[in-house]
Design an enzyme around this catalytic site. Sequence first.
Site, mmCIF file in Angstrom:
data_model
loop_
_atom_site.group_PDB
_atom_site.id
_atom_site.type_symbol
_atom_site.label_atom_id
_atom_site.label_comp_id
_atom_site.label_asym_id
_atom_site.label_seq_id
_atom_site.Cartn_x
_atom_site.Cartn_y
_atom_site.Cartn_z
ATOM 1 C CD1 TRP A 102 -2.483 -2.270 1.588
ATOM 2 C CD2 TRP A 102 -2.919 -0.883 -0.335
ATOM 3 N NE1 TRP A 102 -3.381 -2.724 1.048
ATOM 4 C CE2 TRP A 102 -3.905 -2.005 -0.025
ATOM 5 C CE3 TRP A 102 -3.328 -0.176 -1.211
ATOM 6 C CZ2 TRP A 102 -4.720 -2.292 -1.110
ATOM 7 C CZ3 TRP A 102 -4.390 -0.300 -2.078
ATOM 8 C CH2 TRP A 102 -5.117 -1.369 -2.079
ATOM 9 C CG ASP A 172 -3.235 4.124 4.005
ATOM 10 O OD1 ASP A 172 -4.259 3.795 4.719
ATOM 11 O OD2 ASP A 172 -3.074 3.560 3.037
ATOM 12 C CE LYS A 196 -8.982 -2.726 3.367
ATOM 13 N NZ LYS A 196 -8.138 -1.953 2.847
HETATM 14 C C1 LIG Z 1 -7.476 -1.264 1.603
HETATM 15 C C2 LIG Z 1 -6.314 -0.233 1.814
HETATM 16 C C3 LIG Z 1 -6.096 0.767 0.880
HETATM 17 C C4 LIG Z 1 -7.001 0.890 -0.376
HETATM 18 O O1 LIG Z 1 -8.352 1.093 0.055
HETATM 19 P P1 LIG Z 1 -9.652 1.555 -1.005
HETATM 20 O O2 LIG Z 1 -10.890 2.053 -0.113
HETATM 21 O O3 LIG Z 1 -9.999 0.092 -1.786
HETATM 22 O O4 LIG Z 1 -9.172 2.545 -2.006
HETATM 23 C C5 LIG Z 1 -5.244 1.737 0.996
HETATM 24 N N1 LIG Z 1 -4.346 1.387 2.160
HETATM 25 C C6 LIG Z 1 -4.481 0.484 2.886
HETATM 26 C C7 LIG Z 1 -3.453 0.360 3.977
HETATM 27 C C8 LIG Z 1 -5.505 -0.318 2.940
HETATM 28 O O5 LIG Z 1 -5.484 -1.479 3.728
#
Ligand SMILES: *Cc1c(COP(=O)(O)O)cnc(C)c1O
Length: 362
Positions: A102, A172, A196
């Site tokens: 990511w 993030d 998540k």
């Molecule tokens: C799932 C995830 C993303 C991407 O998320 P989307 O909502 O599909 O854009 C980005 N960063 C992390 C750490 C993630 O777990």
Amino acid sequence: MSRAFNFCAGPASLPTAVLERAQQELLDWNALGVSVMEISHRSAPFIEVAEAAEHNLRRLLNISQDYAVLFMQGGATAQFSFIPLNLQRGFGRAAYIDSGHWSSQAIEVARKFTDVEVIASTQGQGYSRAPYQEELDLSSKFDYVHYTPNETIGGVEFDYIPDTQGMPLVADFSSSILSSALDVSKFDLIYAGAQKNIGPSGLCLVIVKRALLESTTASGYLPEVFNYRAVDQASSMLNTPPTFAWYLSGLVFEWLLAQGGVTAMEAINAAKAKKLYSYIDQSEFYRNPIEVHHRSKMNIPFTLPDKALETAFLDGANKRNLLNLKGHRSVGGMRASLYNAVPEEAVDALVEYMQQFKQQHI
Ligand SMILES: *Cc1c(COP(=O)(O)O)cnc(C)c1O
């Protein structure tokens, strides 16, 4: 009715109590004779839902009024673009720490909008750990420093908050927000896709220091709905937000408060992760490749001794209602995601199954 144990990395498990409440309220919400999805986002009852969700999130993470809380769309992926577009401070370059899938994605996207310097990377170590503080090259000035505290796919989690020598820190937190206590004041911007550890997909939380927004020059080409300052001024209602996702996230925040908040979740999550890692480490059958102090408590990848056993493992798991254990295609193997809504009994059931499977296949 039987609810399966769901180890999906995302969209992920939601607390059964929250889903039951949403089900009860679905057809006739708040005695209005309609569902919460069917009313105006500008109506008083919905504004109340929206404000209560923000208020409870602020309580959970102890977020001061120095920070704006934005309810945005486009997922965490959209933030990969919004961040470089919004956080320009005149240096024309941003620092990124590369710890896996990511953060690499965030880097690739940011390059379209700014000069990116990767100030540390563990790609050469196969992403088996996060970079250490001593490895971060902070000798230049950057608009901001970006990192991914928990790599959802690789199962790598930082055990420290990077010291950026005063430069804005952007994180993030998509897969680890609300899973443990967090000192928000150490960050300038935190973002997290909802699907998540918060609620349904369609919503992305952004917690951003207002002083940072005031000190930045957003790109002139930035559409209003992607402009943090404009979104903040409109209380995240420049246009129609994903109202059902916002409502359901609010129910999750209430549920978390009722569990005892993030410190209570931290203890439960630590116990869950410890149980699974301990079993993996002593099994001499399953393996997790991540350095112990950087192992994720939310996403636990593991391999079997032989790839040829994977289909049998997954079939047997499905038969026991242990779902979504297949690892990401980029790393292979298995992965168990143990977010807040995954109860300890799910880990017990998984470990029991792993023991049985091992007995049958050694
Ligand atoms: C799932 C995830 C993303 C991407 O998320 P989307 O909502 O599909 O854009 C980005 N960063 C992390 C750490 C993630 O777990």
